[in-house]
Design a protein around this motif. Structure first.
Motif, PDB file in Angstrom:
ATOM      1  N   ALA A  74      66.480  71.799  31.280  1.00  0.00           N
ATOM      2  CA  ALA A  74      65.574  72.941  31.205  1.00  0.00           C
ATOM      3  C   ALA A  74      66.117  74.000  30.253  1.00  0.00           C
ATOM      4  O   ALA A  74      67.320  74.248  30.196  1.00  0.00           O
ATOM      5  CB  ALA A  74      65.375  73.544  32.587  1.00  0.00           C
TER       6      ALA A  74
ATOM      7  N   MET B  53      66.720  77.722  29.499  1.00  0.00           N
ATOM      8  CA  MET B  53      66.899  78.898  30.345  1.00  0.00           C
ATOM      9  C   MET B  53      66.392  80.137  29.600  1.00  0.00           C
ATOM     10  O   MET B  53      66.624  80.291  28.406  1.00  0.00           O
ATOM     11  CB  MET B  53      68.364  79.063  30.722  1.00  0.00           C
TER      12      MET B  53
ATOM     13  N   SER C 255      65.348  84.592  30.269  1.00  0.00           N
ATOM     14  CA  SER C 255      65.509  85.761  31.118  1.00  0.00           C
ATOM     15  C   SER C 255      64.170  86.094  31.759  1.00  0.00           C
ATOM     16  O   SER C 255      63.129  86.067  31.093  1.00  0.00           O
ATOM     17  CB  SER C 255      66.011  86.940  30.283  1.00  0.00           C
TER      18      SER C 255
ATOM     19  N   ASN D 181      68.494  84.813  34.752  1.00  0.00           N
ATOM     20  CA  ASN D 181      68.182  83.617  33.974  1.00  0.00           C
ATOM     21  C   ASN D 181      67.616  82.552  34.900  1.00  0.00           C
ATOM     22  O   ASN D 181      68.063  82.413  36.036  1.00  0.00           O
ATOM     23  CB  ASN D 181      69.418  83.074  33.265  1.00  0.00           C
ATOM     24  N   GLY D 182      66.629  81.838  34.378  1.00  0.00           N
ATOM     25  CA  GLY D 182      66.026  80.754  35.132  1.00  0.00           C
ATOM     26  C   GLY D 182      65.396  79.756  34.189  1.00  0.00           C
ATOM     27  O   GLY D 182      65.258  80.016  32.984  1.00  0.00           O
ATOM     28  N   PRO D 183      65.020  78.585  34.698  1.00  0.00           N
ATOM     29  CA  PRO D 183      64.398  77.576  33.838  1.00  0.00           C
ATOM     30  C   PRO D 183      63.014  78.049  33.389  1.00  0.00           C
ATOM     31  O   PRO D 183      62.227  78.550  34.197  1.00  0.00           O
ATOM     32  CB  PRO D 183      64.304  76.339  34.718  1.00  0.00           C
ATOM     33  N   ARG D 184      62.740  77.922  32.082  1.00  0.00           N
ATOM     34  CA  ARG D 184      61.448  78.349  31.547  1.00  0.00           C
ATOM     35  C   ARG D 184      60.349  77.439  32.083  1.00  0.00           C
ATOM     36  O   ARG D 184      60.393  76.230  31.914  1.00  0.00           O
ATOM     37  CB  ARG D 184      61.443  78.312  30.021  1.00  0.00           C
TER      38      ARG D 184
END
Length: 179
Positions: free
Chosen positions: A25, A27, A29, A62-65
């Motif tokens: 994935a 990442m 913001s 931060n996370g998976p787009r």
């Protein structure tokens, strides 16, 4: 290739259930709603649970787009925006497609180059670049009344609701995320 609505709709899990890991994935913001769901940093409500995110300062995380939305071809076919695309009469033989950096989106018709335009994802943005097609690539943003021809090889960021014309074919960008 074209996908069905059920293939691009988000998979809803019970509130509080963690997202499954995605090994490759991208990442980005974003912010989390009060229930912990990952969202676009400008989202006023959570796309998943519809909880108001509120005006309170939420620290970016931060996370998976997630998918940035869909492309809707003028024949009704849907294409999920979880990767870039090369649009044209023969995009399957394009270098970006063969290298795995984009998927082909075929547009049949007069005046369409084999690799007419390229759509790419950058963070939360969808970008388009004309690939030097003789007939040009045109955009019509939401609320605009005139088509604008793109300069060859110059990148333009698209907002949800924008129409993209290659020859006589039109593709529309739809997204639930703020633009």
């Amino acid at each position: 290739s074209a996908v069905r609505v059920q293939d691009v709709a988000p998979v809803l899990r019970p509130v509080g259930e963690p997202e499954p890991p995605q090994p490759d994935a991208v990442m980005v913001s974003g912010i989390r709603c009060p229930k912990g769901h990952f969202n676009h940093p400008g989202a006023p409500v959570c796309l998943r649970c519809r909880t108001a995110i509120g005006d309170a300062e939420r620290p970016p995380v931060n996370g998976p787009r997630p998918s940035l939305g869909v492309l809707i071809r003028d024949d009704g076919a849907l294409f999920s925006l979880n990767s870039g695309y090369v649009l044209g009469a023969g995009p399957g033989s394009d270098r970006a497609v063969n290298a795995g950096g984009a998927r082909p989106l075929t547009l049949a018709g007069d005046g369409i180059a084999p690799a007419h335009a390229e759509l790419s994802l950058s963070g939360w943005e969808l970008r388009v670049a004309d690939r030097g097609a003789t007939g040009g690539t045109f955009v019509l943003g939401l609320g605009e009344s005139q088509w604008t021809r793109l300069e060859p090889y110059q990148t333009k960021t698209l907002t949800p609701g924008t129409h993209l014309a290659c020859g006589q074919r039109i593709v529309t960008y739809a997204s639930p995320w703020p633009g």
